[in-house]
Write a protein that holds these residues in place. Structure first.
Motif, PDB file in Angstrom:
ATOM      1  N   ALA A  37       0.801  -1.224   0.000  1.00 48.10           N
ATOM      2  CA  ALA A  37       0.000   0.000   0.000  1.00 48.10           C
ATOM      3  C   ALA A  37       0.834   1.275   0.000  1.00 48.10           C
ATOM      4  N   VAL A  38       1.966   1.287   0.694  1.00 44.94           N
ATOM      5  CA  VAL A  38       2.749   2.518   0.779  1.00 44.94           C
ATOM      6  C   VAL A  38       3.321   2.927  -0.586  1.00 44.94           C
ATOM      7  N   PRO A  39       3.997   2.026  -1.328  1.00 42.88           N
ATOM      8  CA  PRO A  39       4.461   2.429  -2.667  1.00 42.88           C
ATOM      9  C   PRO A  39       3.310   2.821  -3.593  1.00 42.88           C
ATOM     10  N   LEU A  40       2.205   2.066  -3.532  1.00 43.81           N
ATOM     11  CA  LEU A  40       1.048   2.405  -4.362  1.00 43.81           C
ATOM     12  C   LEU A  40       0.471   3.761  -3.963  1.00 43.81           C
ATOM     13  N   GLY A  41       0.440   4.025  -2.660  1.00 44.19           N
ATOM     14  CA  GLY A  41      -0.070   5.311  -2.183  1.00 44.19           C
ATOM     15  C   GLY A  41       0.788   6.473  -2.650  1.00 44.19           C
ATOM     16  N   ILE A  42       2.104   6.283  -2.650  1.00 48.23           N
ATOM     17  CA  ILE A  42       3.002   7.344  -3.118  1.00 48.23           C
ATOM     18  C   ILE A  42       2.775   7.604  -4.610  1.00 48.23           C
ATOM     19  N   LEU A  43       2.605   6.518  -5.385  1.00 52.65           N
ATOM     20  CA  LEU A  43       2.304   6.683  -6.809  1.00 52.65           C
ATOM     21  C   LEU A  43       0.963   7.385  -7.014  1.00 52.65           C
ATOM     22  N   CYS A  44      -0.032   6.978  -6.233  1.00 53.91           N
ATOM     23  CA  CYS A  44      -1.367   7.569  -6.364  1.00 53.91           C
ATOM     24  C   CYS A  44      -1.375   9.048  -6.014  1.00 53.91           C
ATOM     25  N   SER A  45      -0.464   9.468  -5.145  1.00 51.11           N
ATOM     26  CA  SER A  45      -0.413  10.886  -4.782  1.00 51.11           C
ATOM     27  C   SER A  45       0.030  11.748  -5.961  1.00 51.11           C
ATOM     28  N   HIS A  46       0.645  11.103  -6.965  1.00 49.16           N
ATOM     29  CA  HIS A  46       1.075  11.825  -8.166  1.00 49.16           C
ATOM     30  C   HIS A  46       0.124  11.601  -9.341  1.00 49.16           C
ATOM     31  N   GLU A  48      -3.761  10.864 -10.159  1.00 50.59           N
ATOM     32  CA  GLU A  48      -5.114  10.816  -9.610  1.00 50.59           C
ATOM     33  C   GLU A  48      -5.934   9.678 -10.220  1.00 50.59           C
ATOM     34  N   LYS A  49      -5.737   9.393 -11.503  1.00 45.92           N
ATOM     35  CA  LYS A  49      -6.503   8.315 -12.151  1.00 45.92           C
ATOM     36  C   LYS A  49      -6.180   6.960 -11.526  1.00 45.92           C
ATOM     37  N   LEU A  50      -4.909   6.753 -11.208  1.00 41.01           N
ATOM     38  CA  LEU A  50      -4.514   5.506 -10.548  1.00 41.01           C
ATOM     39  C   LEU A  50      -5.156   5.417  -9.173  1.00 41.01           C
ATOM     40  N   GLN A  51      -5.211   6.539  -8.460  1.00 38.77           N
ATOM     41  CA  GLN A  51      -5.849   6.555  -7.149  1.00 38.77           C
ATOM     42  C   GLN A  51      -7.321   6.170  -7.251  1.00 38.77           C
ATOM     43  N   LEU A  52      -8.038   6.755  -8.193  1.00 41.03           N
ATOM     44  CA  LEU A  52      -9.465   6.458  -8.356  1.00 41.03           C
ATOM     45  C   LEU A  52      -9.678   4.988  -8.692  1.00 41.03           C
ATOM     46  N   PHE A  53      -8.812   4.446  -9.557  1.00 43.44           N
ATOM     47  CA  PHE A  53      -8.949   3.039  -9.937  1.00 43.44           C
ATOM     48  C   PHE A  53      -8.738   2.116  -8.744  1.00 43.44           C
ATOM     49  N   LEU A  54      -7.664   2.351  -7.991  1.00 42.36           N
ATOM     50  CA  LEU A  54      -7.354   1.482  -6.857  1.00 42.36           C
ATOM     51  C   LEU A  54      -8.386   1.624  -5.742  1.00 42.36           C
ATOM     52  N   PRO A  95      -7.024   1.250   4.091  1.00 42.02           N
ATOM     53  CA  PRO A  95      -6.732   2.360   5.010  1.00 42.02           C
ATOM     54  C   PRO A  95      -5.297   2.867   4.915  1.00 42.02           C
ATOM     55  N   ILE A  96      -4.344   1.959   4.686  1.00 36.55           N
ATOM     56  CA  ILE A  96      -2.947   2.387   4.540  1.00 36.55           C
ATOM     57  C   ILE A  96      -2.767   3.151   3.241  1.00 36.55           C
ATOM     58  N   LEU A  97      -3.366   2.651   2.167  1.00 36.86           N
ATOM     59  CA  LEU A  97      -3.267   3.298   0.864  1.00 36.86           C
ATOM     60  C   LEU A  97      -3.846   4.712   0.895  1.00 36.86           C
ATOM     61  N   MET A  98      -5.064   4.841   1.412  1.00 31.13           N
ATOM     62  CA  MET A  98      -5.733   6.148   1.412  1.00 31.13           C
ATOM     63  C   MET A  98      -5.021   7.144   2.319  1.00 31.13           C
ATOM     64  N   ASN A  99      -4.533   6.674   3.462  1.00 35.78           N
ATOM     65  CA  ASN A  99      -3.818   7.583   4.363  1.00 35.78           C
ATOM     66  C   ASN A  99      -2.474   7.999   3.795  1.00 35.78           C
TER      67      ASN A  99
END
Length: 211
Positions: A37-46, A48-54, A95-99
């Protein structure tokens, strides 16, 4: 109460084994969820489309009952620890990803600009500025995930993964209230204790910031 005392006097070693098994499964799942979740969360912070998908992907999976996810994993992975870890990781990642996303997106711009003005490289800025500033929000997600996993890991015993759920399901099968109390209270106490310990660790690590 007499039956509960009898259980611990006769099965103390077995209870300790199930407790350690439960803690081991939960700790492994949380660690795996952090690594995902942490690496994915860092990517999603850059992105937005990846964040919405995940968020939608894991949101759909979280809607499904934990037992249903476990049963869906059985045809592919069989019974035992693998499907249990898979189902619990699905619960722990969101929860880890979103935070993580929230933590990195809420960084103060003026501090980042100051770090850039000081000539910090991107790598140094990430580890010395971005990550420490985002850590409190990330840690809150990890704490939430840990408590949820410990509470939900009781289902793992349903497919032979062990843990304190063995006591609960045995109590259900034999209609023994003493076993239900022992298993249920043990899981509740372990969840609360884990939350408390993680909170104390955070307070200790950030004691100078708090002062």
């Amino acid at each position: 109460m007499d039956k509960i005392m009898e259980y611990f006097s006769a099965n103390g070693a077995e209870f300790l084994h199930l407790l350690l098994e439960h803690m081991g499964i939960s700790a492994g799942v949380v660690l795996l969820a952090i690594l995902l979740a942490v690496p994915l969360g860092i990517l999603c912070s850059h992105y937005e489309k990846l964040q919405l998908f995940l968020e939608r992907f894991f949101g759909v999976l979280r809607i499904m009952p934990g037992l249903a996810v476990l049963l869906l994993c059985i045809p592919v992975m069989g019974t035992g620890i693998k499907p249990a870890v898979t189902a619990l990781t699905i619960l722990a990642v969101p929860p880890i990803l979103m935070n993580t996303v929230q933590g990195f997106r809420s960084l103060p711009e003026e501090i980042l600009e100051a770090a850039e003005a000081m000539g910090m490289s991107r790598t140094r800025c990430f580890f010395c500025v971005r990550l420490p500033l985002a850590f409190p929000v990330m840690y809150a997600g990890i704490r939430t995930a840990a408590v949820e996993v410990i509470a939900s890991a009781t289902l793992a015993s349903y497919i032979g993964a062990g843990g304190l759920g063995d006591i609960i399901f045995t109590g259900l099968g034999l209609m023994r209230m003493d076993l239900l109390y022992i298993g249920g209270v043990s899981v509740a106490v372990l969840s609360l204790l884990t939350g408390y310990v993680l909170d104390r660790i955070y307070r200790y690590q950030t004691r100078y910031l708090c002062n």
